[in-house]
Design a protein around this motif. Structure first.
Motif, PDB file in Angstrom:
ATOM      1  N   GLU A 627      -5.305   0.729   2.210  1.00  0.00           N
ATOM      2  CA  GLU A 627      -5.448  -0.725   2.668  1.00  0.00           C
ATOM      3  C   GLU A 627      -4.857  -1.701   1.735  1.00  0.00           C
ATOM      4  N   LYS A 654      -4.913  -2.102   7.263  1.00  0.00           N
ATOM      5  CA  LYS A 654      -5.694  -0.584   7.051  1.00  0.00           C
ATOM      6  C   LYS A 654      -4.869   0.160   7.944  1.00  0.00           C
ATOM      7  N   ARG A 655      -4.599   1.472   7.191  1.00  0.00           N
ATOM      8  CA  ARG A 655      -3.784   2.442   8.033  1.00  0.00           C
ATOM      9  C   ARG A 655      -4.742   3.143   9.093  1.00  0.00           C
ATOM     10  N   GLY A 656      -4.206   3.355  10.191  1.00  0.00           N
ATOM     11  CA  GLY A 656      -5.029   3.869  11.352  1.00  0.00           C
ATOM     12  C   GLY A 656      -5.590   2.723  12.117  1.00  0.00           C
ATOM     13  N   SER A 657      -5.550   1.738  11.763  1.00  0.00           N
ATOM     14  CA  SER A 657      -6.084   0.614  12.811  1.00  0.00           C
ATOM     15  C   SER A 657      -5.144  -0.655  12.590  1.00  0.00           C
ATOM     16  N   CYS A 658      -4.361  -1.066  11.614  1.00  0.00           N
ATOM     17  CA  CYS A 658      -3.557  -2.282  11.488  1.00  0.00           C
ATOM     18  C   CYS A 658      -2.594  -2.167  10.402  1.00  0.00           C
ATOM     19  N   HIS A 661       0.952  -6.967  11.536  1.00  0.00           N
ATOM     20  CA  HIS A 661       0.386  -8.386  12.283  1.00  0.00           C
ATOM     21  C   HIS A 661       1.557  -8.908  13.219  1.00  0.00           C
ATOM     22  N   PRO A 740      -1.664   0.766  19.873  1.00  0.00           N
ATOM     23  CA  PRO A 740      -2.903   0.351  19.481  1.00  0.00           C
ATOM     24  C   PRO A 740      -3.449   1.288  18.148  1.00  0.00           C
ATOM     25  N   GLY A 741      -4.114   0.373  17.243  1.00  0.00           N
ATOM     26  CA  GLY A 741      -4.348   1.217  15.769  1.00  0.00           C
ATOM     27  C   GLY A 741      -3.267   0.893  14.908  1.00  0.00           C
ATOM     28  N   VAL A 744      -1.372  -5.347  15.373  1.00  0.00           N
ATOM     29  CA  VAL A 744      -2.488  -6.238  15.993  1.00  0.00           C
ATOM     30  C   VAL A 744      -1.878  -7.593  16.124  1.00  0.00           C
TER      31      VAL A 744
END
Length: 864
Positions: A627, A654-658, A661, A740-741, A744
């Motif tokens: 992250e 964060k890996r796994g969510s973003c 951008h 997704p993930g 974003v």
């Protein structure tokens, strides 16, 4: 007849002018980046187009340019004082990165027999040290680095094999590397940014690889100098290195023992550099140089575009607004060696987490201990001279007693500096700073003793740097003679005082100067007592009084002057001996300079952090980059500008969510600033942070959108690196729903209040809700007819884009993406196998036709 009159500025009559014009026009052709300067003893002159160049650099105007000679062979010229000459040479070499040739008359300066006496180029300043002294250094104090590059075909891979050599003569360092590179010479650009050469030597050729090399050097502001291919020959190189290199006591005294000499292409570059700067012509270079490998992989790879976009370093010659760059913002250094190291650290960001944290440990300590920080910054470091430059003067036997005394003063400060650092009671400070400084202090103890035994410290208090007369028998004898002559002169003063009825030392005084030697002085009121007295010869009568002498005093002056000349000659011998002994400590002084520069930069970081509008905080750096979280991030340069109230923003990966951008929003809304703030704040790791700003602007709307889409997906799903992707292609916001993930949306917030566009400079989650372009057009008072037409066209384009949106939601998407990926791979193969641009474009057109024959709606919607 006026044209026949001599031009007083050059003191040449018409015949001499014509002779010089004829000589000047006979000189071989030169590039505009080489300037010829003619030394005319008391002043200098430049001619022809060089006069225009010089006038603009020195006077910012061409009004001082005059003309010499007769029609039709008139020649522009400009006269320069010695001070203006020095300004010109420094600007040409250090800012413009031009070359300089200085011509000296072989006979009379009024004749036409001239020869080049001195040459200088951005990477080779040694000859001009005689002309300009120690004032010749870069804007950040850097000693010039010379690079040489040679490109061969790798016999194994058949790719481009580059050899690179860098020589920094001022630091007695040689470094080399050898690697294969792509057609854009990406790795070479990285090394060029890290090493910061002033000049690059290349073999004289015009093939495509050297055209690419020239572009790299243009981007990095490096002067390119072409040499004969025969200069890139290693014949005799090992023998040359055996004379130049400093071998360890336990090391075999053979340059072949260095593994660097096995890099054959790099060695051709080193040979060219050694020859170009004539290292072997100066015996003080022998057994001084270190040879090492360039370790580019130890540092974050930066290209010229990244340096510029992130405002890392100031532009050449820019000294007016230091806060426009990170260097200017962070430069609170007290020493010249500190400034040089700061510039190097900014070009070479570390990738080793332990080394990064070691620096951060010291900066945090200094941030928290304001007393220690102030003691170091305001007291100790500000009194340290440029030890690196002084050590080099010792090595080159150019130093004088004043230089030796400045070194003595610096060493005298070390005990109190060590005491100050020991009070920190910190393990990192002890191991990296206190302990090595203490060891060097012990090694330099004998230097201190030598200076104290040889220099007249009483004379130093008067501003004179002299050898103690008692140090040498001959000096002692001559010193006693000088004292006797001084005593004799004072007896003459007493004799004249009695004769004139005055009080010695009050109404009549004994004085001396280099022009007149000993003389008497009385006030103007007493001048009448001298009238008609043949014993006394009046020198002059000025506001300060009447100066006069006697025949006896004149005889004493003659003997005193001769004895003093002998004293100075004898002292020069002793000084040469002292400097020779002091030169043996130059290695210790180089090491001490490096450690003190390191301390200076770390203190500079702490001062900059503590005095920022809002103090900086220490980042928490982890080995595995899962992250990247930057809270209330500011741009350090922008926030200190006058009239700016900076709005901080967060950056969260964060890996796994973003991972990526997609950043949308209005122009001037803060997208680019947010990204640059992130780029300036990241610490370097093997994982990449990618910043993409307005990709695809140079092509059609649909092609640009397609390219941006493909690259964004590749970065997010294949490279899986953290990425900020600013764009005006609002279609890219749909990537978030496809991945997704991973992807974003973020946008620079803006709104319209009372018909006024308000840019909030705040980055918030989600895509921009609407385009403000048409609203901005309305605010700009464009005609209603144009606004209405634009709205209609926008609606039409959005309808056409419906096909893209539909294709995204079908199974044709994955098939189309595979087709495009295959198409791009084939394009790359074509690019690597075909050298002609025309043939390459024909092949790519065929591949495009083949791609369209698949009738894939996804592909068609992107390319249509």
């Amino acid at each position: 007849m006026s044209s026949l009159q001599p031009i007083q500025a050059l003191s040449l009559d018409s015949v001499q002018q014509q002779a010089f014009v004829k000589y000047f026009n006979s000189l071989p052709e030169k590039p505009a980046t080489t300037v010829r300067i003619f030394d005319r003893n008391d002043y200098y002159s430049v001619h022809g187009s060089d006069a225009t160049t010089a006038a603009r650099e020195v006077f910012s105007s061409v009004s001082n340019i005059k003309r010499m000679g007769l029609e039709p062979n008139r020649l522009d010229y400009l006269v320069l004082s010695k001070g203006n000459f020095e300004i010109l040479v420094k600007k040409l070499l250090l800012v413009r990165r031009y070359r300089v040739e200085i011509y000296v008359a072989e006979g009379s300066v009024k004749g036409s027999d001239w020869a080049i006496k001195y040459k200088g180029s951005p990477g080779c300043l040694s000859q001009l040290e005689e002309v300009l002294g120690d004032g010749l250094g870069g804007a950040d104090g850097n000693t010039p680095c010379l690079m040489a590059v040679n490109i061969k075909i790798d016999p194994v891979t058949k790719g481009r094999l580059l050899g690179v050599a860098c020589v920094t003569a001022g630091d007695y360092e040689m470094s080399v590397t050898e690697f294969t590179d792509d057609d854009l010479l990406t790795e070479l650009e990285t090394i060029t940014v890290q090493m910061a050469p002033s000049e690059c030597l290349v073999p004289a050729t015009d093939n495509d690889d050297y055209k690419a090399l020239k572009k790299v050097m243009e981007r990095t502001n490096v002067t390119v100098t072409k040499l004969k291919k025969t200069d890139f020959s290693t014949e005799g190189l090992i023998q040359d290195l055996n004379r130049l290199l400093k071998f360890k006591d336990s090391q075999q005294q053979d340059a072949n023992s260095f593994q660097e000499t096995t890099k054959e292409v790099a060695m051709t570059c080193l040979a060219a550099a050694i020859k170009y700067i004539s290292l072997l012509s100066d015996s003080t270079n022998f057994a001084r140089f270190k040879l090492s490998s360039i370790q580019a992989e130890c540092f974050l790879h930066l290209d010229a575009a990244a340096l510029s976009a992130l405002n890392v370093l100031p532009e050449l010659g820019d000294t007016h607004a230091p806060a426009r760059s990170l260097f200017g913002l962070l430069d609170r250094c007290r020493t010249q060696q500190g400034k040089r190291l700061l510039a190097q650290w900014l070009r070479q960001p570390l990738r080793d987490i332990n080394l990064i944290n070691e620096r951060l440990d010291v900066v945090e300590l200094l941030m928290n201990n304001s007393q220690l920080r102030l003691q170091l910054h305001e007291d100790h470091l500000r009194r340290i001279p440029d030890l690196q430059a002084l050590a080099r003067r010792l090595t080159r036997k150019k130093a004088n007693l004043h230089d030796c005394y400045r070194i003595y003063q610096a060493i005298n400060r070390l005990p109190s500096l060590l005491q100050c650092l020991s009070e920190a009671n910190n393990a990192t400070v002890h191991s990296s700073l206190t302990e090595p400084i203490s060891e060097l202090n012990d090694d330099l103890n004998k230097y201190q003793q030598m200076i104290e035994a040889t220099m007249d410290m009483d004379a130093v208090d008067r501003g004179d740097f002299l050898v103690k007369p008692t140090f040498d028998e001959q000096l002692q004898a001559l010193s006693e003679q000088l004292e006797e002559f001084q005593s004799s002169a004072e007896k003459e003063l007493n004799k004249a005082a009695r004769d004139l009825g005055m009080e010695a030392g009050k109404t009549i005084k004994l004085e001396s100067n280099p022009q007149n030697g000993f003389y008497f002085r009385v006030t103007l009121k007493e001048e009448q007592t001298l009238r008609g007295n043949k014993k006394y010869t009046i020198i002059d009568a000025v506001k300060g009084g009447v100066r006069f002498k006697t025949k006896s005093l004149e005889d004493i002056t003659d003997e005193y002057t001769q004895t003093k000349t002998n004293y100075e000659k004898e002292q020069d011998k002793v000084v040469a001996e002292i400097v020779g002994i002091a030169a043996g400590y130059s290695e210790c002084l180089f090491c001490l300079s490096h450690i003190l520069s390191r301390l200076d930069v770390l203190v500079s970081f702490a001062v900059a952090a503590a005095t920022a509008p809002y103090p900086y905080c220490r980042p928490v750096i982890t080995e595995d980059l899962d992250e990247l979280v930057l809270e209330d991030l500011r741009h350090p340069c922008l926030e200190v500008q006058e009239g700016v109230s900076y709005i901080p923003n967060d950056v969260v990966f964060k890996r796994g969510s973003c991972l990526l951008h997609v950043v949308t929003g209005a122009n001037m809304g803060g997208k680019s600033t947010w990204m640059r703030s992130c780029g300036a704040a990241a610490t370097a790791t093997p994982d990449s942070l990618v910043l993409v700003d307005e990709l695809g602007r140079g092509t059609s709307t649909y092609e640009g959108c397609g390219i941006a889409w493909a690259i964004a997906e590749e970065l997010a799903t294949v490279c899986k690196c953290f990425c900020l992707f600013a764009t005006h292609y609002h279609e890219l916001t749909r990537l978030a729903s496809l991945h997704p993930g991973v992807i974003v949306n973020s946008h620079a917030e803006a709104s319209v209040v009372d018909q006024q566009l308000v840019l909030l400079h705040k980055i918030v989650p989600g895509p921009a809700t609407a385009s403000l372009g048409l609203h901005v057009a309305k605010l700009a008072d464009l005609p209603d007819s144009i606004i209405e037409y634009a709205e209609a066209k926008q609606a039409q384009l959005e309808t056409n884009l419906f096909e893209i949106e539909s294709a995204v939601k079908t199974q044709e998407t994955s098939e189309g993406q595979k087709l495009i990926l295959e198409f791009l791979k084939k394009c790359k193969e074509v690019q690597e196998s075909i050298t002609s641009d025309k043939d390459m474009m024909l092949e790519i057109a065929k591949l495009k036709d083949t791609l369209l024959k698949h009738n894939n709606k996804y592909v068609e919607s992107l390319i249509a």
